[in-house]
Design an enzyme around this catalytic site. Structure first.
Site, PDB file in Angstrom:
ATOM      1  N   ARG A 140       0.824  -1.216   0.000  1.00  0.00           N
ATOM      2  CA  ARG A 140       0.000   0.000   0.000  1.00  0.00           C
ATOM      3  C   ARG A 140       0.858   1.267   0.000  1.00  0.00           C
ATOM      4  NH1 ARG A 140      -5.395  -1.827   2.147  1.00  0.00           N
ATOM      5  NH2 ARG A 140      -6.127   0.304   2.260  1.00  0.00           N
ATOM      6  N   TYR A 143       0.769   4.217  -2.636  1.00  0.00           N
ATOM      7  CA  TYR A 143      -0.357   5.152  -2.509  1.00  0.00           C
ATOM      8  C   TYR A 143      -0.159   6.035  -1.277  1.00  0.00           C
ATOM      9  CZ  TYR A 143      -5.272   6.681  -2.212  1.00  0.00           C
ATOM     10  OH  TYR A 143      -6.432   7.409  -2.147  1.00  0.00           O
ATOM     11  N   GLU A 145       2.478   6.647   0.726  1.00  0.00           N
ATOM     12  CA  GLU A 145       3.648   7.533   0.774  1.00  0.00           C
ATOM     13  C   GLU A 145       3.585   8.587  -0.341  1.00  0.00           C
ATOM     14  OE1 GLU A 145       5.436   7.789   3.259  1.00  0.00           O
ATOM     15  OE2 GLU A 145       5.564   5.845   4.245  1.00  0.00           O
ATOM     16  N   ARG A 184     -13.349  -2.513  -4.580  1.00  0.00           N
ATOM     17  CA  ARG A 184     -13.581  -1.898  -3.283  1.00  0.00           C
ATOM     18  C   ARG A 184     -14.750  -2.601  -2.609  1.00  0.00           C
ATOM     19  NH1 ARG A 184     -12.168   4.018  -2.556  1.00  0.00           N
ATOM     20  NH2 ARG A 184     -10.650   3.015  -1.251  1.00  0.00           N
ATOM     21  N   VAL A 185     -14.795  -2.467  -1.291  1.00  0.00           N
ATOM     22  CA  VAL A 185     -15.726  -3.298  -0.546  1.00  0.00           C
ATOM     23  C   VAL A 185     -17.189  -3.009  -0.915  1.00  0.00           C
ATOM     24  CG1 VAL A 185     -15.817  -1.814   1.526  1.00  0.00           C
ATOM     25  CG2 VAL A 185     -16.177  -4.261   1.710  1.00  0.00           C
ATOM     26  N   VAL A 186     -17.547  -1.739  -1.071  1.00  0.00           N
ATOM     27  CA  VAL A 186     -18.955  -1.417  -1.339  1.00  0.00           C
ATOM     28  C   VAL A 186     -19.383  -1.955  -2.705  1.00  0.00           C
ATOM     29  CG1 VAL A 186     -20.571   0.480  -1.758  1.00  0.00           C
ATOM     30  CG2 VAL A 186     -19.053   0.569   0.210  1.00  0.00           C
ATOM     31  N   ASN A 188     -17.862  -4.317  -4.552  1.00  0.00           N
ATOM     32  CA  ASN A 188     -17.787  -5.782  -4.571  1.00  0.00           C
ATOM     33  C   ASN A 188     -19.017  -6.414  -3.916  1.00  0.00           C
ATOM     34  OD1 ASN A 188     -15.377  -6.131  -5.888  1.00  0.00           O
ATOM     35  ND2 ASN A 188     -14.314  -7.130  -4.208  1.00  0.00           N
ATOM     36  N   ASP A 270      -3.611  -4.312   5.631  1.00  0.00           N
ATOM     37  CA  ASP A 270      -4.996  -3.807   5.625  1.00  0.00           C
ATOM     38  C   ASP A 270      -5.268  -3.153   6.997  1.00  0.00           C
ATOM     39  OD1 ASP A 270      -7.499  -4.611   3.689  1.00  0.00           O
ATOM     40  OD2 ASP A 270      -8.160  -4.283   5.751  1.00  0.00           O
ATOM     41  N   ARG A 274     -10.649   2.337  11.266  1.00  0.00           N
ATOM     42  CA  ARG A 274     -10.549   3.670  10.656  1.00  0.00           C
ATOM     43  C   ARG A 274     -11.837   4.451  10.907  1.00  0.00           C
ATOM     44  NH1 ARG A 274      -9.413   3.398   4.655  1.00  0.00           N
ATOM     45  NH2 ARG A 274      -7.232   3.112   5.151  1.00  0.00           N
TER      46      ARG A 274
HETATM   47  P1  NAD Z   1     -11.031   7.324  -9.329  1.00  0.00           P
HETATM   48  O1  NAD Z   1     -10.003   6.288  -9.638  1.00  0.00           O
HETATM   49  O2  NAD Z   1     -12.437   7.040  -9.669  1.00  0.00           O
HETATM   50  O3  NAD Z   1     -10.623   8.717  -9.962  1.00  0.00           O
HETATM   51  C1  NAD Z   1      -9.313   9.101 -10.200  1.00  0.00           C
HETATM   52  C2  NAD Z   1      -9.265   9.789 -11.559  1.00  0.00           C
HETATM   53  O4  NAD Z   1      -7.918  10.197 -11.807  1.00  0.00           O
HETATM   54  C3  NAD Z   1      -9.678   8.874 -12.709  1.00  0.00           C
HETATM   55  O5  NAD Z   1     -10.548   9.540 -13.577  1.00  0.00           O
HETATM   56  C4  NAD Z   1      -8.360   8.552 -13.398  1.00  0.00           C
HETATM   57  O6  NAD Z   1      -8.502   8.248 -14.773  1.00  0.00           O
HETATM   58  C5  NAD Z   1      -7.565   9.820 -13.139  1.00  0.00           C
HETATM   59  N1  NAD Z   1      -6.118   9.608 -13.171  1.00  0.00           N
HETATM   60  C6  NAD Z   1      -5.411   8.637 -12.519  1.00  0.00           C
HETATM   61  N2  NAD Z   1      -4.108   8.772 -12.786  1.00  0.00           N
HETATM   62  C7  NAD Z   1      -3.983   9.858 -13.609  1.00  0.00           C
HETATM   63  C8  NAD Z   1      -2.881  10.488 -14.245  1.00  0.00           C
HETATM   64  N3  NAD Z   1      -1.642  10.047 -14.083  1.00  0.00           N
HETATM   65  N4  NAD Z   1      -3.122  11.566 -15.034  1.00  0.00           N
HETATM   66  C9  NAD Z   1      -4.383  12.033 -15.230  1.00  0.00           C
HETATM   67  N5  NAD Z   1      -5.460  11.452 -14.648  1.00  0.00           N
HETATM   68  C10 NAD Z   1      -5.262  10.384 -13.854  1.00  0.00           C
HETATM   69  O7  NAD Z   1     -10.871   7.608  -7.762  1.00  0.00           O
HETATM   70  P2  NAD Z   1     -11.786   8.467  -6.798  1.00  0.00           P
HETATM   71  O8  NAD Z   1     -12.361   7.529  -5.803  1.00  0.00           O
HETATM   72  O9  NAD Z   1     -12.688   9.356  -7.563  1.00  0.00           O
HETATM   73  O10 NAD Z   1     -10.674   9.326  -6.056  1.00  0.00           O
HETATM   74  C11 NAD Z   1     -10.394  10.670  -6.436  1.00  0.00           C
HETATM   75  C12 NAD Z   1      -9.318  11.216  -5.517  1.00  0.00           C
HETATM   76  O11 NAD Z   1      -9.753  11.167  -4.151  1.00  0.00           O
HETATM   77  C13 NAD Z   1      -8.004  10.443  -5.590  1.00  0.00           C
HETATM   78  O12 NAD Z   1      -6.933  11.326  -5.527  1.00  0.00           O
HETATM   79  C14 NAD Z   1      -8.041   9.584  -4.336  1.00  0.00           C
HETATM   80  O13 NAD Z   1      -6.744   9.292  -3.869  1.00  0.00           O
HETATM   81  C15 NAD Z   1      -8.805  10.473  -3.366  1.00  0.00           C
HETATM   82  N6  NAD Z   1      -9.483   9.676  -2.330  1.00  0.00           N
HETATM   83  C16 NAD Z   1     -10.555   8.888  -2.651  1.00  0.00           C
HETATM   84  C17 NAD Z   1     -11.154   8.119  -1.647  1.00  0.00           C
HETATM   85  C18 NAD Z   1     -12.348   7.233  -1.935  1.00  0.00           C
HETATM   86  O14 NAD Z   1     -12.856   6.584  -1.006  1.00  0.00           O
HETATM   87  N7  NAD Z   1     -12.853   7.156  -3.156  1.00  0.00           N
HETATM   88  C19 NAD Z   1     -10.645   8.145  -0.352  1.00  0.00           C
HETATM   89  C20 NAD Z   1      -9.527   8.936  -0.086  1.00  0.00           C
HETATM   90  C21 NAD Z   1      -8.969   9.718  -1.078  1.00  0.00           C
HETATM   91  N1  UDP Z   2     -12.802  -5.940   1.665  1.00  0.00           N
HETATM   92  C1  UDP Z   2     -13.480  -7.145   1.831  1.00  0.00           C
HETATM   93  N2  UDP Z   2     -13.993  -7.739   0.725  1.00  0.00           N
HETATM   94  C2  UDP Z   2     -13.894  -7.202  -0.522  1.00  0.00           C
HETATM   95  C3  UDP Z   2     -13.223  -5.970  -0.680  1.00  0.00           C
HETATM   96  C4  UDP Z   2     -12.676  -5.364   0.448  1.00  0.00           C
HETATM   97  O1  UDP Z   2     -13.599  -7.653   2.961  1.00  0.00           O
HETATM   98  O2  UDP Z   2     -14.405  -7.831  -1.487  1.00  0.00           O
HETATM   99  C5  UDP Z   2     -12.249  -5.282   2.885  1.00  0.00           C
HETATM  100  C6  UDP Z   2     -10.799  -4.834   2.752  1.00  0.00           C
HETATM  101  O3  UDP Z   2      -9.923  -5.887   3.101  1.00  0.00           O
HETATM  102  C7  UDP Z   2     -10.759  -3.688   3.766  1.00  0.00           C
HETATM  103  C8  UDP Z   2     -12.160  -3.071   3.669  1.00  0.00           C
HETATM  104  O4  UDP Z   2     -12.993  -4.085   3.087  1.00  0.00           O
HETATM  105  O5  UDP Z   2     -10.576  -4.186   5.074  1.00  0.00           O
HETATM  106  C9  UDP Z   2     -12.224  -1.811   2.811  1.00  0.00           C
HETATM  107  O6  UDP Z   2     -11.600  -2.100   1.561  1.00  0.00           O
HETATM  108  P1  UDP Z   2     -11.540  -1.054   0.370  1.00  0.00           P
HETATM  109  O7  UDP Z   2     -10.598  -1.623  -0.650  1.00  0.00           O
HETATM  110  O8  UDP Z   2     -12.909  -0.711  -0.063  1.00  0.00           O
HETATM  111  O9  UDP Z   2     -10.940   0.271   1.014  1.00  0.00           O
HETATM  112  P2  UDP Z   2      -9.599   0.564   1.859  1.00  0.00           P
HETATM  113  O10 UDP Z   2      -8.995  -0.719   2.333  1.00  0.00           O
HETATM  114  O11 UDP Z   2      -8.711   1.293   0.909  1.00  0.00           O
HETATM  115  O12 UDP Z   2     -10.079   1.377   2.981  1.00  0.00           O
END
Ligand code: NAD
Ligand code: UDP
Length: 319
Positions: A140, A143, A145, A184-186, A188, A270, A274
């Site tokens: 991980r 992402y 770092e 992702r968990v939701v 999946n 993992d 959180r």
């Molecule tokens: P996502 O993967 O759906 O969206 C990321 C977007 O960035 C995509 O459209 C992808 O094509 C684009 N992208 C990726 N690498 C790129 C690059 N090198 N150049 C140009 N575009 C690029 O993810 P998301 O869930 O919408 O997340 C958006 C942001 O929020 C991310 O920075 C993510 O780290 C942050 N974030 C999301 C969550 C979450 O739960 N979804 C949680 C924490 C932080």
């Molecule tokens: N997870 C799970 N089953 C799945 C996908 C994810 O049990 O099919 C778990 C995963 O191991 C983690 C939590 O659900 O403990 C959230 O995972 P996700 O990848 O959605 O987000 P993150 O780990 O980045 O918070």
């Protein structure tokens, strides 16, 4: 306002784009469509005030804007672990290019940081002052770092060059337009439940997460961007902490599915628990999430229902 959204074709970016266009702003999207999709923004293409550039944020870009939301980065473990070096480059070069642009144009920059900054936290719930517990060399780390260095760069450009910055630490967010194949968990659990396939819990399901509905998150990001005299970092998430087993049972109940629960190995590093402490956002922005999980999940279930037949089985974590 002229707003640049990097990653605007992604899950969160597409909701932010929609909201800003509806408020009358001009939006420029830069996206390489790595994890985003044209489908996420297809319904917005008729807007005259929307421009889309297929471009990678690891290459420099120049546009005239008033503010920049830097969202470009794959967010799901499956995607960011598939090309870890690229993930680091995206976070680090992406934010440098946004900050260089901001330095030149005096635009304000908001960085989409993450709860992964806290790693596998030893302090609970997580407050902004906590420095985290992050493995520098695990799967991980690319992402976590990468996002940590991005925060460092935001504050270095702020101190050294006076760039106007906002750092948002985003906790797990869910909603329509999550990618059906990003593991992702939701997504999946919902797809598995809708298909009557076994629901895959990794580990014993006692690990916790706190899920924020995307509309609530977007509201928080916009409030942070628009607030004067504040840099963050600031947590954005829903403090309603649930075990992953509870999520599985809730999805089964809401879908009326006959799926059984199966247990698979827990991926390395993992996080165990959180939950955001959002007192800072409440105090400074008057922000807190409004949508309960029991309200938000049914909206995602309806979004995934037609997709459930079309897509193949949910993705597994790489070993
Ligand atoms: P996502 O993967 O759906 O969206 C990321 C977007 O960035 C995509 O459209 C992808 O094509 C684009 N992208 C990726 N690498 C790129 C690059 N090198 N150049 C140009 N575009 C690029 O993810 P998301 O869930 O919408 O997340 C958006 C942001 O929020 C991310 O920075 C993510 O780290 C942050 N974030 C999301 C969550 C979450 O739960 N979804 C949680 C924490 C932080
Ligand atoms: N997870 C799970 N089953 C799945 C996908 C994810 O049990 O099919 C778990 C995963 O191991 C983690 C939590 O659900 O403990 C959230 O995972 P996700 O990848 O959605 O987000 P993150 O780990 O980045 O918070």
């Amino acid at each position: 306002m002229r707003v640049l959204i990097t990653g605007g074709a992604g899950f969160i970016g597409s909701h932010l784009t929609e909201r800003l266009l509806n408020e009358g702003h001009s939006v420029i999207i830069i996206d390489n469509f790595h994890t985003g999709s044209r489908n996420n923004i297809r319904h917005l293409l008729h807007h005259d005030d929307l421009e889309i550039f297929r471009q990678d944020v690891t290459d420099p870009f120049r546009v005239e804007v008033d503010c920049i939301y830097n969202l470009a980065c794959p967010a799901s473990p499956i995607h960011y672990q598939r090309s870890p070096v690229k993930t680091v480059l995206t976070s680090v070069l992406g934010v440098i290019h946004c900050l260089d642009l901001a330095k030149l144009t005096k635009a304000r920059v908001l960085q989409a940081s993450t709860s992964e900054i806290y790693g596998d936290p030893q302090v609970h719930p997580q407050r902004e002052e906590y420095w985290g517990n992050v493995n520098t060399i695990g799967p991980r780390s690319c992402y976590d770092e990468g996002k940590r260095v991005a925060e460092t760069l935001m504050f270095d450009y702020h101190r050294e060059n006076g760039v106007d910055i906002r750092v948002a630490r985003i906790f797990n967010t869910y909603g329509p337009r999550m990618s059906p194949d990003d593991g992702r968990v939701v997504s999946n659990f919902i797809l598995q439940a809708l298909r009557g396939e076994p629901i895959t819990i990794f580990g014993d399901g006692r690990q916790t997460r706190s899920f924020c509905y995307v509309d609530d998150l977007v509201e928080g990001l916009i409030r942070l961007m628009n607030k004067e005299g504040i840099t963050g970092p600031m947590n954005f998430g829903n403090p309603d902490e649930r075990t992953i087993k509870e999520i599985a049972e809730l999805v089964i109940r809401l879908t009326g599915s006959a799926s059984e629960i199966v247990y698979k190995p827990l991926p390395k590093d993992d996080p165990v628990r959180r939950k955001p402490d959002i007192s800072l956002a409440k105090k400074n922005l008057g922000w807190q999430p409004k949508v309960k999980l029991e309200e938000g999940l049914p909206r995602v279930i309806e979004y995934f229902r037609p997709l459930a037949e079309r897509h193949t089985a949910p993705r597994k974590m790489p070993n």
